[in-house]
Design a protein around this motif. Structure first.
Motif, short mmCIF file in Angstrom:
data_model
loop_
_atom_site.label_atom_id
_atom_site.label_comp_id
_atom_site.label_asym_id
_atom_site.label_seq_id
_atom_site.Cartn_x
_atom_site.Cartn_y
_atom_site.Cartn_z
N ARG A 78 -37.14 -49.30 58.38
CA ARG A 78 -36.75 -47.88 58.36
C ARG A 78 -37.63 -47.10 57.39
O ARG A 78 -38.01 -45.96 57.67
CB ARG A 78 -35.28 -47.73 58.00
N PHE A 79 -37.92 -47.70 56.25
CA PHE A 79 -38.79 -47.04 55.27
C PHE A 79 -40.16 -46.76 55.90
O PHE A 79 -40.66 -45.63 55.86
CB PHE A 79 -38.95 -47.90 54.02
N ARG A 80 -40.75 -47.78 56.51
CA ARG A 80 -42.09 -47.64 57.10
C ARG A 80 -42.09 -46.58 58.20
O ARG A 80 -42.94 -45.68 58.22
CB ARG A 80 -42.58 -48.97 57.65
N LYS A 81 -41.12 -46.64 59.10
CA LYS A 81 -41.06 -45.69 60.21
C LYS A 81 -40.84 -44.26 59.72
O LYS A 81 -41.46 -43.32 60.22
CB LYS A 81 -39.96 -46.08 61.19
N THR A 82 -39.98 -44.10 58.73
CA THR A 82 -39.72 -42.77 58.19
C THR A 82 -40.95 -42.22 57.49
O THR A 82 -41.30 -41.04 57.65
CB THR A 82 -38.51 -42.82 57.22
N LEU A 83 -41.64 -43.06 56.73
CA LEU A 83 -42.86 -42.62 56.04
C LEU A 83 -43.96 -42.30 57.04
O LEU A 83 -44.65 -41.29 56.91
CB LEU A 83 -43.32 -43.68 55.04
N GLU A 84 -44.12 -43.14 58.06
CA GLU A 84 -45.13 -42.87 59.10
C GLU A 84 -44.86 -41.54 59.79
O GLU A 84 -45.79 -40.75 60.03
CB GLU A 84 -45.16 -43.98 60.13
N ALA A 85 -43.60 -41.25 60.09
CA ALA A 85 -43.24 -39.99 60.74
C ALA A 85 -43.56 -38.80 59.84
O ALA A 85 -44.09 -37.78 60.30
CB ALA A 85 -41.77 -39.99 61.13
N ALA A 86 -43.26 -38.94 58.55
CA ALA A 86 -43.54 -37.86 57.60
C ALA A 86 -45.04 -37.62 57.45
O ALA A 86 -45.50 -36.48 57.39
CB ALA A 86 -42.90 -38.16 56.25
N VAL A 87 -45.81 -38.71 57.41
CA VAL A 87 -47.27 -38.59 57.29
C VAL A 87 -47.85 -37.95 58.56
O VAL A 87 -48.72 -37.08 58.49
CB VAL A 87 -47.92 -39.97 57.01
N THR A 88 -47.35 -38.37 59.71
CA THR A 88 -47.81 -37.79 60.98
C THR A 88 -47.50 -36.30 61.02
O THR A 88 -48.35 -35.50 61.43
CB THR A 88 -47.15 -38.51 62.17
N GLN A 89 -46.32 -35.93 60.59
CA GLN A 89 -45.95 -34.51 60.56
C GLN A 89 -46.84 -33.74 59.58
O GLN A 89 -47.27 -32.63 59.87
CB GLN A 89 -44.48 -34.36 60.17
N GLN A 90 -47.12 -34.32 58.44
CA GLN A 90 -47.93 -33.65 57.40
C GLN A 90 -49.38 -33.50 57.81
O GLN A 90 -50.00 -32.47 57.55
CB GLN A 90 -47.84 -34.44 56.09
N HIS A 91 -49.95 -34.53 58.47
CA HIS A 91 -51.39 -34.55 58.72
C HIS A 91 -51.77 -34.54 60.20
O HIS A 91 -52.95 -34.58 60.52
CB HIS A 91 -52.01 -35.79 58.06
N GLY A 92 -50.79 -34.56 61.09
CA GLY A 92 -51.09 -34.55 62.51
C GLY A 92 -51.49 -35.92 63.06
O GLY A 92 -51.93 -36.03 64.20
N GLY A 93 -51.34 -36.95 62.28
CA GLY A 93 -51.68 -38.31 62.70
C GLY A 93 -51.81 -39.20 61.48
O GLY A 93 -51.65 -38.75 60.35
N ILE A 94 -52.12 -40.46 61.76
CA ILE A 94 -52.29 -41.42 60.67
C ILE A 94 -53.66 -42.08 60.81
O ILE A 94 -53.92 -42.79 61.79
CB ILE A 94 -51.19 -42.51 60.69
N SER A 95 -54.51 -41.84 59.84
CA SER A 95 -55.83 -42.47 59.83
C SER A 95 -55.70 -43.92 59.38
O SER A 95 -54.63 -44.35 58.93
CB SER A 95 -56.76 -41.72 58.87
#
Length: 107
Positions: free
Chosen positions: A7-24
């Motif tokens: 849950r931590f990983r998924k929540t953080l990934e979602a927040a990063v995607t929202q902040q930056h438009g994706g995950i590098s």
């Protein structure tokens, strides 16, 4: 514990995607590192909850110190990923509330 980590990983990934438009690739590695530190915090929580009576005062102090260090590392990485300490703190608060609400369920 794996449930919390996931849950931590998924929540953080979602927040990063929202902040930056994706995950590098670099951000994905940072998410993985933050998740590792968060997992250490969760493991120590479990040990203190389940094995407290068998631990010495020195062991408890060492675990507390290690837990604080791991949470600090996770929070620092999150703040960098989200470009804001406030956003990182808010996300950690949200996760803590979710974990406490599910305390009776699987950890």
């Amino acid at each position: 514990m794996q449930n919390r980590r996931g849950r931590f990983r998924k929540t953080l990934e979602a927040a990063v995607t929202q902040q930056h438009g994706g995950i590098s690739l670099v951000r994905a590695a940072m998410v993985a590192e933050a998740t590792l530190h968060f997992s250490q915090v969760a493991l120590i929580d479990w040990l203190l909850r389940e094995r407290l009576k068998s631990l010495t005062a020195t062991e408890i102090a060492q675990m507390g110190s290690r837990q604080a260090f791991a949470m600090g590392k996770a929070r620092t990485i999150m703040a960098e990923l989200l470009d804001s300490e406030t956003k990182a703190s808010g996300l950690l608060q949200q996760l803590q509330e979710q974990f406490e609400a599910n305390q009776g369920g699987s950890q």
